[in-house]
Design a protein around this motif. Structure first.
Motif, PDB file in Angstrom:
ATOM      1  N   ILE A  34      10.332  23.869   7.368  1.00 21.38           N
ATOM      2  CA  ILE A  34      10.591  25.224   7.847  1.00 21.38           C
ATOM      3  C   ILE A  34       9.357  26.037   7.493  1.00 21.38           C
ATOM      4  CG2 ILE A  34      12.089  27.234   7.791  1.00 21.38           C
ATOM      5  CD1 ILE A  34      14.352  25.506   6.835  1.00 21.38           C
ATOM      6  N   ASP A  35       8.685  26.534   8.516  1.00 24.98           N
ATOM      7  CA  ASP A  35       7.433  27.251   8.323  1.00 24.98           C
ATOM      8  C   ASP A  35       7.710  28.751   8.251  1.00 24.98           C
ATOM      9  OD1 ASP A  35       4.850  28.100   8.145  1.00 24.98           O
ATOM     10  OD2 ASP A  35       4.224  27.428  10.138  1.00 24.98           O
ATOM     11  N   PHE A  36       7.543  29.322   7.056  1.00 21.57           N
ATOM     12  CA  PHE A  36       7.743  30.746   6.837  1.00 21.57           C
ATOM     13  C   PHE A  36       6.424  31.511   6.827  1.00 21.57           C
ATOM     14  CE2 PHE A  36      11.831  29.263   5.046  1.00 21.57           C
ATOM     15  CZ  PHE A  36      12.696  30.154   5.671  1.00 21.57           C
ATOM     16  N   PRO A  93       2.626  17.778  16.423  1.00 24.77           N
ATOM     17  CA  PRO A  93       2.634  17.749  14.959  1.00 24.77           C
ATOM     18  C   PRO A  93       3.307  16.489  14.435  1.00 24.77           C
ATOM     19  CG  PRO A  93       4.248  19.330  15.786  1.00 24.77           C
ATOM     20  CD  PRO A  93       3.431  18.894  16.959  1.00 24.77           C
ATOM     21  N   ALA A  94       2.827  16.022  13.301  1.00 30.06           N
ATOM     22  CA  ALA A  94       3.367  14.799  12.709  1.00 30.06           C
ATOM     23  C   ALA A  94       4.740  15.010  12.098  1.00 30.06           C
ATOM     24  CB  ALA A  94       2.401  14.271  11.642  1.00 30.06           C
ATOM     25  N   VAL A  95       5.203  16.262  12.047  1.00 30.23           N
ATOM     26  CA  VAL A  95       6.510  16.587  11.472  1.00 30.23           C
ATOM     27  C   VAL A  95       7.242  17.540  12.412  1.00 30.23           C
ATOM     28  CG1 VAL A  95       5.695  16.299   9.104  1.00 30.23           C
ATOM     29  CG2 VAL A  95       5.604  18.558  10.168  1.00 30.23           C
ATOM     30  N   ARG A  96       8.554  17.591  12.298  1.00 29.77           N
ATOM     31  CA  ARG A  96       9.309  18.633  12.977  1.00 29.77           C
ATOM     32  C   ARG A  96       8.978  19.980  12.332  1.00 29.77           C
ATOM     33  NH1 ARG A  96      13.417  16.336  16.098  1.00 29.77           N
ATOM     34  NH2 ARG A  96      13.911  14.163  15.542  1.00 29.77           N
ATOM     35  N   VAL A  97       8.971  21.033  13.131  1.00 27.38           N
ATOM     36  CA  VAL A  97       8.671  22.369  12.622  1.00 27.38           C
ATOM     37  C   VAL A  97       9.749  23.333  13.082  1.00 27.38           C
ATOM     38  CG1 VAL A  97       7.053  24.296  12.607  1.00 27.38           C
ATOM     39  CG2 VAL A  97       6.182  21.945  12.619  1.00 27.38           C
ATOM     40  N   SER A  98      10.368  24.001  12.133  1.00 23.33           N
ATOM     41  CA  SER A  98      11.265  25.112  12.409  1.00 23.33           C
ATOM     42  C   SER A  98      10.496  26.379  12.069  1.00 23.33           C
ATOM     43  CB  SER A  98      12.536  25.000  11.547  1.00 23.33           C
ATOM     44  OG  SER A  98      13.400  26.097  11.760  1.00 23.33           O
ATOM     45  N   ASP A 110      16.651  26.550  18.907  1.00 20.35           N
ATOM     46  CA  ASP A 110      16.144  26.315  20.260  1.00 20.35           C
ATOM     47  C   ASP A 110      14.791  25.620  20.201  1.00 20.35           C
ATOM     48  OD1 ASP A 110      18.322  27.567  21.346  1.00 20.35           O
ATOM     49  OD2 ASP A 110      17.255  29.373  22.005  1.00 20.35           O
ATOM     50  N   GLU A 111      14.588  24.660  21.093  1.00 19.54           N
ATOM     51  CA  GLU A 111      13.294  24.001  21.198  1.00 19.54           C
ATOM     52  C   GLU A 111      12.330  24.895  21.979  1.00 19.54           C
ATOM     53  OE1 GLU A 111      13.707  20.123  22.843  1.00 19.54           O
ATOM     54  OE2 GLU A 111      14.963  19.386  21.191  1.00 19.54           O
ATOM     55  N   VAL A 112      11.111  24.974  21.488  1.00 21.25           N
ATOM     56  CA  VAL A 112      10.085  25.779  22.149  1.00 21.25           C
ATOM     57  C   VAL A 112       8.802  24.959  22.211  1.00 21.25           C
ATOM     58  CG1 VAL A 112      11.026  28.026  21.481  1.00 21.25           C
ATOM     59  CG2 VAL A 112       9.425  26.866  19.963  1.00 21.25           C
ATOM     60  N   GLY A 113       7.862  25.441  22.973  1.00 24.00           N
ATOM     61  CA  GLY A 113       6.580  24.753  23.030  1.00 24.00           C
ATOM     62  C   GLY A 113       6.532  23.717  24.129  1.00 24.00           C
ATOM     63  N   ALA A 114       5.570  22.840  24.018  1.00 22.23           N
ATOM     64  CA  ALA A 114       5.326  21.822  25.032  1.00 22.23           C
ATOM     65  C   ALA A 114       6.512  20.876  25.119  1.00 22.23           C
ATOM     66  CB  ALA A 114       4.048  21.050  24.703  1.00 22.23           C
ATOM     67  N   ASP A 115       6.672  20.271  26.291  1.00 24.74           N
ATOM     68  CA  ASP A 115       7.761  19.321  26.494  1.00 24.74           C
ATOM     69  C   ASP A 115       7.662  18.196  25.466  1.00 24.74           C
ATOM     70  OD1 ASP A 115       8.666  20.776  28.614  1.00 24.74           O
ATOM     71  OD2 ASP A 115       7.751  19.492  30.151  1.00 24.74           O
ATOM     72  N   GLY A 116       8.800  17.879  24.874  1.00 29.34           N
ATOM     73  CA  GLY A 116       8.818  16.790  23.914  1.00 29.34           C
ATOM     74  C   GLY A 116       8.276  17.162  22.555  1.00 29.34           C
ATOM     75  N   SER A 117       7.951  18.450  22.347  1.00 30.21           N
ATOM     76  CA  SER A 117       7.438  18.841  21.046  1.00 30.21           C
ATOM     77  C   SER A 117       8.558  18.840  20.022  1.00 30.21           C
ATOM     78  CB  SER A 117       6.792  20.226  21.116  1.00 30.21           C
ATOM     79  OG  SER A 117       7.789  21.223  21.164  1.00 30.21           O
ATOM     80  N   LEU A 118       8.167  18.891  18.779  1.00 29.52           N
ATOM     81  CA  LEU A 118       9.129  18.873  17.684  1.00 29.52           C
ATOM     82  C   LEU A 118       9.310  20.265  17.086  1.00 29.52           C
ATOM     83  CD1 LEU A 118       7.912  15.626  15.873  1.00 29.52           C
ATOM     84  CD2 LEU A 118       9.717  15.854  17.578  1.00 29.52           C
TER      85      LEU A 118
END
Length: 495
Positions: A203-205, A223-228, A248-256
């Motif tokens: 979780i990126d604050f 990214p090598a990790v999922r990012v919230s 909700d998923e955001v960013g490029a298709d298939g992004s994490l």
């Protein structure tokens, strides 16, 4: 099972700490089968198998509280960790004086809560008068600047150069920043380094337009990790206008990348003596800041939480002092929404059961308990049995999620696990050992609540060379990670 050339079966893995040998099949980013090794039949001919030779397979670990840009940048700054005085910091700055003129010299990691001398611009001016110097405290709540740097940000009349809390954030944001592409490259490297320690998500604050920043990055690199990605109040209306909700998923298709929680503040920090407490700080009795600071008034906190929750954005409320945690829990009781309290470092006994009662997650950083034990003993004297009370929270049914608050402590989940289990990081006895967690419970908190590897779960996994149940304190802290898988793909390892 149907033949799927993209599927992978992991054979001869230990299913969790102390677990039996098993086979785990992964396909399309999910775990599709888990069977005991002794009961496993023949695999489909077109599918791959990987023999892990008895290594331990765990759910992927998370760092549930990081500031990724700060962490990535700190890896390239003057390291001030372990300095025991303001004079010692000035000596380190002198050693770096040969860097390019004009460019800001950044440092990170000083802790002045126990120093006998006070940070002052004069100390920095004496060793580096002409080049701007900006030093950030380990807790990110203070900045120490020399006169050249103060002039650069229009604060040339500041009496000491030591700036705290909101003003410090303003000053630091006014300084020249590294180019965006450079910082993004540092962040990409930091994500890979996190995966090498078994991390599958964070979780990126990081303060700023965190969602927008990650939408840009996801188009450039996976990214090598999922990012919230957290939302800050100044960006809340824009997120609501876009219809974004937590998860909700955001960013490029298939992004994490996903939308994270709304970050709110009730108080400051322990090291700066700005955490909001019921009792005054020793030596500050009778002063305006004797009990710390109130960052957000209770009515405004409720208003922001209610507004965000009504639009599907869950709040994450920074609360360190016992009074601040009561204020945060009262707000959750009023709004009746899901969410998190970040840090929960000092708690009143009557507040312990409220986390579970209200369904509020405690996002905690166990490395802080061992890093700050001496500061807590001084500034929370007589109350430390209630400080970093992970055992009591767990016993009261609270959901704990571990983080690092990187760069406040390193982005390494095994540091958090070892600190929670041992309550010491040096040769000293455990600090308040009654607040220890067991290894299995610490692993669950480090995996955002995942205790088991189950069919249907995301294929976020970590393979370690040593069973955590058999690891001594040093080995647990430096756990050898063989491989990490995120969303069914290897993000670290030899494969």
């Amino acid at each position: 099972m149907a033949d799927n050339p993209s599927a992978l079966t992991l054979t001869r893995v230990r299913l969790g700490a102390g677990g039996p040998l098993a086979r785990v099949r992964v396909a399309d980013g999910r775990i599709t089968h888990v069977v005991a090794e002794a009961d496993a039949g023949a695999e489909a001919g077109g599918e791959r198998r990987l023999d892990l030779d008895g290594r331990v397979l765990l759910p992927g670990l998370w760092d549930a509280h990081v500031h990724l840009a700060e962490w990535a940048s700190a890896r390239h700054r003057l390291d001030l960790a372990g300095t025991g005085s303001a004079r010692a910091v000035a000596d380190l700055v002198r050693e770096r004086a040969g860097a390019p003129d004009g460019a800001v010299l950044y440092g990170y990691g000083f802790r002045d809560g126990l120093w006998a001398d006070a940070p002052h611009k004069r100390l920095l001016d004496a060793v580096l008068p002409d080049r701007p110097v900006a030093l950030v405290s380990a807790d990110l709540h203070a900045a120490w600047l020399n006169s050249a740097c103060l002039a650069l940000v229009g604060r040339g009349d500041h009496p000491t150069g030591l700036i705290r809390e909101h003003e410090a954030h303003e000053v630091l944001s006014a300084l020249p920043a590294a180019p965006v592409d450079v910082v993004d490259g540092w962040i990409e490297d930091a994500c890979r380094a996190a995966a090498a320690r078994g991390v599958s998500g964070v979780i990126d604050f990081q303060y700023g337009d965190t969602v927008g920043d990650w939408e840009r990055r996801s188009a450039q690199f996976g990214p090598a990790v999922r990012v919230s990605a957290a939302v800050y109040p100044s960006y809340l209306e824009a997120a609501i206008k876009r219809g974004l909700r937590t998860g909700d998923e955001v960013g490029a298709d298939g992004s994490l990348v996903q939308v994270g929680p709304l970050k709110l503040f009730t108080d400051g920090s322990l090291n700066t003596r700005t955490a909001l407490c019921r009792d005054p700080y020793p030596g500050l009795e009778g002063t305006d800041g004797a009990h710390g600071i109130e960052e957000t008034a209770p009515d405004e906190l409720v208003r922001l939480m209610r507004h965000a929750a009504a639009h599907g954005i869950e709040p994450a409320v920074h609360a360190i002092g016992d009074r601040a945690n009561t204020v945060a829990l009262d707000a959750f009781a009023t709004v009746r929404c899901r969410g998190r309290i970040e840090h929960a470092q000092l708690l009143s006994p009557q507040d312990l059961p409220r986390f579970a009662q209200l369904g509020v997650t405690a996002g905690v950083q166990p490395r802080h308990a061992t890093d700050d034990r001496d500061v807590a003993d001084r500034h929370w004297a007589g109350r430390t049995e209630r400080a970093f009370p992970y055992g009591d929270l767990f016993a009261a049914g609270a959901r704990l999620e571990f983080g690092s608050d990187a760069p406040v402590s390193p982005l390494d989940p095994w540091f958090a696990i070892a600190s929670a289990v041992n309550r010491t990081d040096d040769e000293r006895p455990a600090w308040h050992p009654e607040q220890r967690l067991s290894v299995p419970d610490a692993l669950v908190a480090a995996a955002r609540g995942r205790r088991l590897i189950r069919v249907g779960d995301p294929a976020d996994l970590v393979v370690v060379d040593v069973d955590p149940l058999d690891a001594d304190p040093d080995t647990l802290r430096a756990m050898p990670v063989h491989a990490t898988m995120t969303n069914g793909r290897w993000s670290h390892g030899p494969y």
